[in-house]
Design an enzyme around this catalytic site. Structure first.
Site, PDB file in Angstrom:
ATOM      1  N   THR A 144       0.851  -1.186   0.000  1.00 48.01           N
ATOM      2  CA  THR A 144       0.000   0.000   0.000  1.00 48.01           C
ATOM      3  C   THR A 144       0.884   1.231   0.000  1.00 48.01           C
ATOM      4  O   THR A 144       2.003   1.215   0.518  1.00 48.01           O
ATOM      5  CB  THR A 144      -0.997  -0.020   1.184  1.00 48.01           C
ATOM      6  OG1 THR A 144      -2.059   0.906   0.912  1.00 48.01           O
ATOM      7  CG2 THR A 144      -0.346   0.354   2.506  1.00 48.01           C
ATOM      8  N   CYS A 191      -3.648   7.839   7.527  1.00 47.85           N
ATOM      9  CA  CYS A 191      -4.226   6.492   7.441  1.00 47.85           C
ATOM     10  C   CYS A 191      -3.316   5.495   8.137  1.00 47.85           C
ATOM     11  O   CYS A 191      -2.119   5.714   8.283  1.00 47.85           O
ATOM     12  CB  CYS A 191      -4.354   6.058   5.993  1.00 47.85           C
ATOM     13  SG  CYS A 191      -5.339   7.141   4.974  1.00 47.85           S
ATOM     14  N   HIS A 236      -6.078  -0.746   4.753  1.00 46.80           N
ATOM     15  CA  HIS A 236      -5.626   0.651   4.653  1.00 46.80           C
ATOM     16  C   HIS A 236      -6.802   1.527   5.097  1.00 46.80           C
ATOM     17  O   HIS A 236      -7.737   1.747   4.343  1.00 46.80           O
ATOM     18  CB  HIS A 236      -5.230   0.948   3.198  1.00 46.80           C
ATOM     19  CG  HIS A 236      -4.700   2.337   2.969  1.00 46.80           C
ATOM     20  ND1 HIS A 236      -3.665   2.597   2.099  1.00 46.80           N
ATOM     21  CD2 HIS A 236      -5.063   3.541   3.466  1.00 46.80           C
ATOM     22  CE1 HIS A 236      -3.425   3.909   2.077  1.00 46.80           C
ATOM     23  NE2 HIS A 236      -4.265   4.501   2.893  1.00 46.80           N
TER      24      HIS A 236
END
Lengths: 286, 192
Positions: free
Chosen positions: B56, B62, B79
């Site tokens: 990711t 995040c 995520h």
């Protein structure tokens, strides 16, 4: 010659906006403009025409009914929305290139800019305030100075990043100390040279430092907050990361709470996913 | 597409040469064809294919959360963007990884569905950055982290390793063959 002067000279030497576009922008600024006249001015430029129609037919900008002509797009969207889309179609190809000094790969700046533009509008809606006319465009263009500085910053990138990260200096302040100017001011000077409305130029100039503006406005505060929200979300982040200050004063002026900002972020992500491919994959490709 | 993946794998291997475990140096293992599975924002992926590498990018506030069952060589990655699902329960139903609370639960459940054993799960975390100052409105990263800790604690799980906070954007890469998690920040990669 100082670095700052060199950079500003470079800004003023950049090509002006295409003639067709400045004409359309001038016409859109007239309150009594005739839809037919606007449509004819836009149709002089096939690229602008196809981009406008493509964006006007998206759910976010247009609506459920198919729009077939420039005239219809203008009548349906109004002059402000048409202005946003015309600016988008000029900006998209510029922002799709990689920006080396900020470690931004191809399309990253465009994605960050589009996300910020949408977040500006979603923030205003979450705060139950009227969406300022040009806040979308201000959000879209807020980092245009990075495109100009990219080439310069590339050379000094290590020095700026070292200053920013090792001394925990806000990134735009590190730019100022190394280059004598930061990306916000460079962007504002460029947009000023392009004769864009003052509200947009101010919002771009003060987007990292809204409290220093002589004339604080919701538009500046919205672009400031939306930019931070977009960096938090991470879309199109570069070497600068989240290395900026959030203004508690701007949040207070907007009456922004963590709940409202997270609500706006949620809505912005949804809207962004709906239009991203239009901008990133196709808009501006003629 | 396959060319791109091969190139990425080649690059990752170059970066891994000289790491302490030196696993790509050892003969035949160099032949494993890795498959990069991108986990987008608000997405969750689990897999029990040892060739898979879950990756990711652009973690700001995040959280990238990984769970690994070493016995099965199965793992998952979420995520998560926002702390709490009560903000939008309808979207949380369709897209649980958008929120940290539903994302952690969905990740654990998806691992159990793959046959993983809760007691064996190794959890690693990256992200949760914030702007430089403490203007409370922009502290979503810190709020994400608190919610995640609470949810993991409720599920009896501890964090094995983490790289969280600060003001840097991060990328994360999780190899299911080895369970190794690497985090890249500003061009520098470290193993978690």
């Amino acid at each position: 010659m100082s670095r700052r002067k060199q950079i500003l000279d470079r800004v003023f030497a950049l090509p002006a906006l295409p003639e067709a576009m400045t004409r359309v922008m001038r016409l859109l600024d007239c309150p009594e403009v005739d839809a037919g006249e606007i449509a004819r001015a836009i149709e002089c430029d096939p690229g602008m025409t196809s981009n406008l129609l493509r964006l006007a037919n998206s759910a976010y900008f247009g609506g459920p009914r198919q729009i077939g002509s420039v005239r219809e797009a203008f009548v349906r969207l109004g002059s402000k929305r048409t202005f946003h889309l015309i600016v988008s179609s000029v900006f998209a190809p510029m922002a799709r290139r990689p920006v080396a000094g900020y470690d931004l790969p191809a399309c990253a700046l465009l994605r960050h800019s589009l996300a910020t533009a949408i977040a500006c509008e979603e923030l205003a809606k979450a705060l139950a305030m009227p969406v300022p006319d040009n806040v979308f465009t201000a959000g879209l263009l807020h980092d245009i100075g990075k495109i100009v500085l990219g080439t310069f910053v590339q050379a000094d990138g290590a020095a700026i990043q070292q200053l920013a990260f090792q001394e925990r200096t806000p990134f735009q302040e590190a730019e100022s100390r190394v280059l004598g100017i930061d990306h916000a001011e460079v962007g504002a000077e460029l947009l000023c040279a392009w004769n864009l409305p003052e509200g947009i130029v101010d919002a771009v100039r003060w987007h990292h430092d809204p409290d220093r503006s002589a004339a604080p406005s919701h538009m500046i505060d919205l672009v400031h907050a939306a930019n931070l929200l977009t960096l938090m979300w991470g879309v199109g982040s570069g070497a600068d990361g989240l290395n900026y200050l959030g203004s508690a004063e701007a949040a207070r002026r907007l009456r922004l709470t963590p709940e409202l900002s997270e609500h706006a972020l949620n809505k912005a992500l949804e809207a962004f996913l709906g239009v991203e491919s239009l901008f990133v994959a196709s808009a501006g490709e003629e | 597409m396959s060319v791109i993946v091969r190139r990425v794998v080649a690059r990752l291997r170059t970066m891994e040469k000289g790491t302490s475990d030196g696993r790509w140096e050892s003969g035949g293992r160099d032949e494993i064809a890795e498959v990069i599975q991108i986990v987008g924002i608000a997405e969750l992926k689990v897999s029990n294919a040892p060739s898979d590498v879950l990756a990711t990018y652009a973690l700001g506030s995040c959280l990238g959360i990984t769970a690994y069952d070493p016995a099965l060589k199965a793992g998952g990655m979420a995520h998560c963007l926002l702390p709490l699902s009560h903000l939008d329960p309808v979207r949380a139903e369709n897209c649980p990884a958008l929120f940290t609370d539903t994302g952690v639960s969905a990740l654990i459940q998806a691992m159990l569905n793959l046959g993983a054993c809760r007691d064996r799960l190794v959890v690693k975390v990256a992200g949760g950055a914030s702007p430089l100052n403490d203007a409370g409105v922009f502290r979503t990263g810190a709020r994400n982290y608190v919610v995640m800790r609470k949810l993991l604690w409720k599920n009896g799980l501890l964090i094995a390793a983490e790289d969280v906070g600060g003001a840097m954007a991060r990328s994360m890469r999780f190899s299911l063959a080895t369970g190794a998690v690497h985090v890249t920040t500003g061009g520098r990669e470290v193993a978690l």
